[in-house]
Design a protein around this motif. Structure first.
Motif, PDB file in Angstrom:
ATOM      1  N   TYR A   1       0.910  -1.288   0.063  1.00 12.17           N
ATOM      2  CA  TYR A   1       0.066  -0.112   0.001  1.00 12.17           C
ATOM      3  C   TYR A   1       0.915   1.420  -0.002  1.00 12.17           C
ATOM      4  N   HIS A   2       0.455   2.322  -0.263  1.00  7.89           N
ATOM      5  CA  HIS A   2       1.079   3.645  -0.514  1.00  7.89           C
ATOM      6  C   HIS A   2       0.897   4.471   0.733  1.00  7.89           C
ATOM      7  N   PHE A   3      -0.199   4.526   1.487  1.00  7.38           N
ATOM      8  CA  PHE A   3      -0.429   5.583   2.586  1.00  7.38           C
ATOM      9  C   PHE A   3      -1.674   4.807   3.237  1.00  7.38           C
ATOM     10  N   ILE A   4      -1.336   5.054   4.752  1.00  5.48           N
ATOM     11  CA  ILE A   4      -2.680   5.513   5.543  1.00  5.48           C
ATOM     12  C   ILE A   4      -3.038   6.850   5.547  1.00  5.48           C
ATOM     13  N   ASP A   5      -4.108   7.166   5.098  1.00  2.00           N
ATOM     14  CA  ASP A   5      -4.744   8.699   5.338  1.00  2.00           C
ATOM     15  C   ASP A   5      -5.117   9.030   6.783  1.00  2.00           C
ATOM     16  N   ALA A   6      -4.361   9.910   7.103  1.00  3.17           N
ATOM     17  CA  ALA A   6      -4.636  10.499   8.430  1.00  3.17           C
ATOM     18  C   ALA A   6      -5.480  11.888   8.629  1.00  3.17           C
ATOM     19  N   GLN A   7      -5.671  12.253   7.303  1.00  6.34           N
ATOM     20  CA  GLN A   7      -6.506  13.310   7.070  1.00  6.34           C
ATOM     21  C   GLN A   7      -5.820  14.727   7.382  1.00  6.34           C
ATOM     22  N   LEU A   8      -5.838  15.084   8.564  1.00  5.14           N
ATOM     23  CA  LEU A   8      -5.396  16.329   9.162  1.00  5.14           C
ATOM     24  C   LEU A   8      -4.501  16.300  10.194  1.00  5.14           C
ATOM     25  N   TYR A   9      -3.510  17.254  10.179  1.00  4.28           N
ATOM     26  CA  TYR A   9      -2.470  17.198  11.182  1.00  4.28           C
ATOM     27  C   TYR A   9      -2.879  17.370  12.623  1.00  4.28           C
ATOM     28  N   ASN A  10      -2.436  16.396  13.633  1.00  2.67           N
ATOM     29  CA  ASN A  10      -2.350  16.794  14.936  1.00  2.67           C
ATOM     30  C   ASN A  10      -1.102  16.257  15.551  1.00  2.67           C
ATOM     31  N   ASP A  11      -0.755  16.788  16.668  1.00  2.00           N
ATOM     32  CA  ASP A  11       0.520  16.275  17.319  1.00  2.00           C
ATOM     33  C   ASP A  11       0.695  15.062  17.515  1.00  2.00           C
TER      34      ASP A  11
ATOM     35  N   LEU B   1      -0.670  12.237  16.052  1.00  2.00           N
ATOM     36  CA  LEU B   1      -0.280  11.437  14.662  1.00  2.00           C
ATOM     37  C   LEU B   1       1.193  11.761  14.185  1.00  2.00           C
ATOM     38  N   HIS B   2       1.590  13.120  14.625  1.00  2.00           N
ATOM     39  CA  HIS B   2       2.853  13.702  14.254  1.00  2.00           C
ATOM     40  C   HIS B   2       3.850  12.745  15.085  1.00  2.00           C
ATOM     41  N   SER B   3       3.581  12.553  16.307  1.00  2.00           N
ATOM     42  CA  SER B   3       4.419  11.695  17.235  1.00  2.00           C
ATOM     43  C   SER B   3       4.542  10.328  16.849  1.00  2.00           C
ATOM     44  N   LEU B   4       3.464   9.792  15.985  1.00  2.00           N
ATOM     45  CA  LEU B   4       3.734   8.436  15.751  1.00  2.00           C
ATOM     46  C   LEU B   4       4.128   8.338  14.433  1.00  2.00           C
ATOM     47  N   GLY B   5       4.481   9.438  13.763  1.00  2.00           N
ATOM     48  CA  GLY B   5       5.347   9.224  12.428  1.00  2.00           C
ATOM     49  C   GLY B   5       4.618   9.762  11.090  1.00  2.00           C
ATOM     50  N   ALA B   6       3.366  10.235  11.472  1.00  2.00           N
ATOM     51  CA  ALA B   6       2.684  10.612  10.198  1.00  2.00           C
ATOM     52  C   ALA B   6       3.414  11.999   9.682  1.00  2.00           C
ATOM     53  N   ILE B   7       3.246  12.039   8.518  1.00  2.00           N
ATOM     54  CA  ILE B   7       4.032  13.403   7.656  1.00  2.00           C
ATOM     55  C   ILE B   7       2.797  13.911   6.976  1.00  2.00           C
ATOM     56  N   GLU B   8       3.302  15.268   6.618  1.00  2.00           N
ATOM     57  CA  GLU B   8       2.308  15.969   5.748  1.00  2.00           C
ATOM     58  C   GLU B   8       2.798  16.011   4.099  1.00  2.00           C
ATOM     59  N   ILE B   9       1.772  15.766   3.444  1.00  2.00           N
ATOM     60  CA  ILE B   9       2.243  15.915   1.874  1.00  2.00           C
ATOM     61  C   ILE B   9       1.279  17.027   1.138  1.00  2.00           C
ATOM     62  N   ASP B  10       1.481  17.366   0.106  1.00  2.00           N
ATOM     63  CA  ASP B  10       0.819  18.242  -0.706  1.00  2.00           C
ATOM     64  C   ASP B  10      -0.483  17.557  -1.026  1.00  2.00           C
ATOM     65  N   ARG B  11      -1.518  18.234  -1.107  1.00  2.00           N
ATOM     66  CA  ARG B  11      -2.776  17.794  -1.621  1.00  2.00           C
ATOM     67  C   ARG B  11      -2.686  17.142  -2.879  1.00  2.00           C
ATOM     68  N   GLU B  12      -2.280  17.922  -3.848  1.00  2.00           N
ATOM     69  CA  GLU B  12      -2.142  17.356  -5.194  1.00  2.00           C
ATOM     70  C   GLU B  12      -1.286  15.943  -5.311  1.00  2.00           C
ATOM     71  N   VAL B  13      -0.402  15.862  -4.530  1.00  2.00           N
ATOM     72  CA  VAL B  13       0.519  14.425  -4.609  1.00  2.00           C
ATOM     73  C   VAL B  13      -0.365  13.500  -4.123  1.00  2.00           C
ATOM     74  N   PHE B  14      -1.146  13.734  -2.995  1.00  2.00           N
ATOM     75  CA  PHE B  14      -2.211  12.488  -2.444  1.00  2.00           C
ATOM     76  C   PHE B  14      -3.064  12.237  -3.586  1.00  2.00           C
ATOM     77  N   LEU B  15      -3.652  13.341  -4.168  1.00  2.00           N
ATOM     78  CA  LEU B  15      -4.723  13.127  -5.170  1.00  2.00           C
ATOM     79  C   LEU B  15      -4.364  12.533  -6.366  1.00  2.00           C
ATOM     80  N   SER B  16      -3.059  12.645  -6.687  1.00  2.00           N
ATOM     81  CA  SER B  16      -2.471  11.794  -7.808  1.00  2.00           C
ATOM     82  C   SER B  16      -2.445  10.320  -7.533  1.00  2.00           C
ATOM     83  N   TYR B  17      -2.611   9.964  -6.404  1.00  2.00           N
ATOM     84  CA  TYR B  17      -2.484   8.409  -6.164  1.00  2.00           C
ATOM     85  C   TYR B  17      -4.051   7.816  -6.277  1.00  2.00           C
ATOM     86  N   LEU B  18      -4.924   8.742  -6.355  1.00  2.00           N
ATOM     87  CA  LEU B  18      -6.255   8.365  -6.564  1.00  2.00           C
ATOM     88  C   LEU B  18      -6.637   8.327  -7.934  1.00  2.00           C
TER      89      LEU B  18
END
Length: 214
Positions: A185-195, A197-214
């Protein structure tokens, strides 16, 4: 921002402002929910308000193509070994949702996981689109998560998780990460930033990058 009617159509998600509010209205039918997730859109609103549909920029994800998509601490490894947790999948989906609805969240009053949500997503689960990971301790459900699985896109859309015992929700997430990574799999979508999720290793990517996988 567009107001939806009975027609199964959304504006393109890239047209949403950065905060992500794309449209309001519509319903939580199986068909509309599947179209939303397959388009990079998700519902999120307070009980009593109209349904709000979101596609934020940037997008929070766990990158399953990275070497370490989730941060695994020493204490989490100890919990894996020593807590006696049993991990199951899809044995009590609706119960997981109900527990998630009770979670107290910082800066949020109430929950978006109302009875309509639970009914609609339980139907998605019955049809094989929504899945849950459950963590048990001596036959008692102590943690878990649920979300929408898009196997054809290699993306799992994480919705919510709950924790009633030390590291139980993290154990559920780690199980999901390992399972999906083994399926490429490519991603687990976690939707919106929060501290958290960030502490668990989630990162932010550009929306257009995310949408390109769909």
């Amino acid at each position: 921002m567009q107001t939806l009617d009975h027609n199964l159509i959304f504006p393109h998600p890239s047209s949403a402002p950065d905060h992500g509010l794309l449209a309001i209205g519509g319903d939580l039918s199986v068909e509309r929910l599947l179209l939303a997730y397959q388009s990079g859109i998700f519902p999120w609103y307070s009980d009593g308000d109209p349904i709000c549909w979101w596609s934020p920029d940037p997008r929070m994800v766990f990158d399953l193509q990275s070497d370490e998509p989730m941060r695994v601490t020493k204490s989490l490894k100890q919990s894996q070994r020593n807590k006696g947790y049993i991990i199951k999948e899809n044995t009590c989906f609706t119960e997981v949702m109900r527990h998630c609805a009770l979670v107290k969240r910082q800066d949020e009053a109430g929950t978006w996981i109302n009875d309509d949500f639970i009914s609609s997503y339980s139907r998605l689960h019955e049809l094989g689109h929504a899945k849950s990971i459950e963590v048990f301790k001596e036959d008692v459900l102590v943690g878990g998560l649920y979300g929408i699985d898009l196997p054809e896109k290699k993306i799992f859309c994480g919705e919510s998780m709950f924790n009633l015992a030390t590291d139980a929700s993290k154990i559920a997430l780690l199980h999901l990460v390992k399972s999906l990574k083994s399926k490429d799999y490519h991603f687990i979508d976690a939707q919106l930033y929060n501290d958290h999720l960030h502490s668990l290793g989630a990162i932010e990517i550009d929306r257009e990058v995310f949408l390109s996988y769909l």
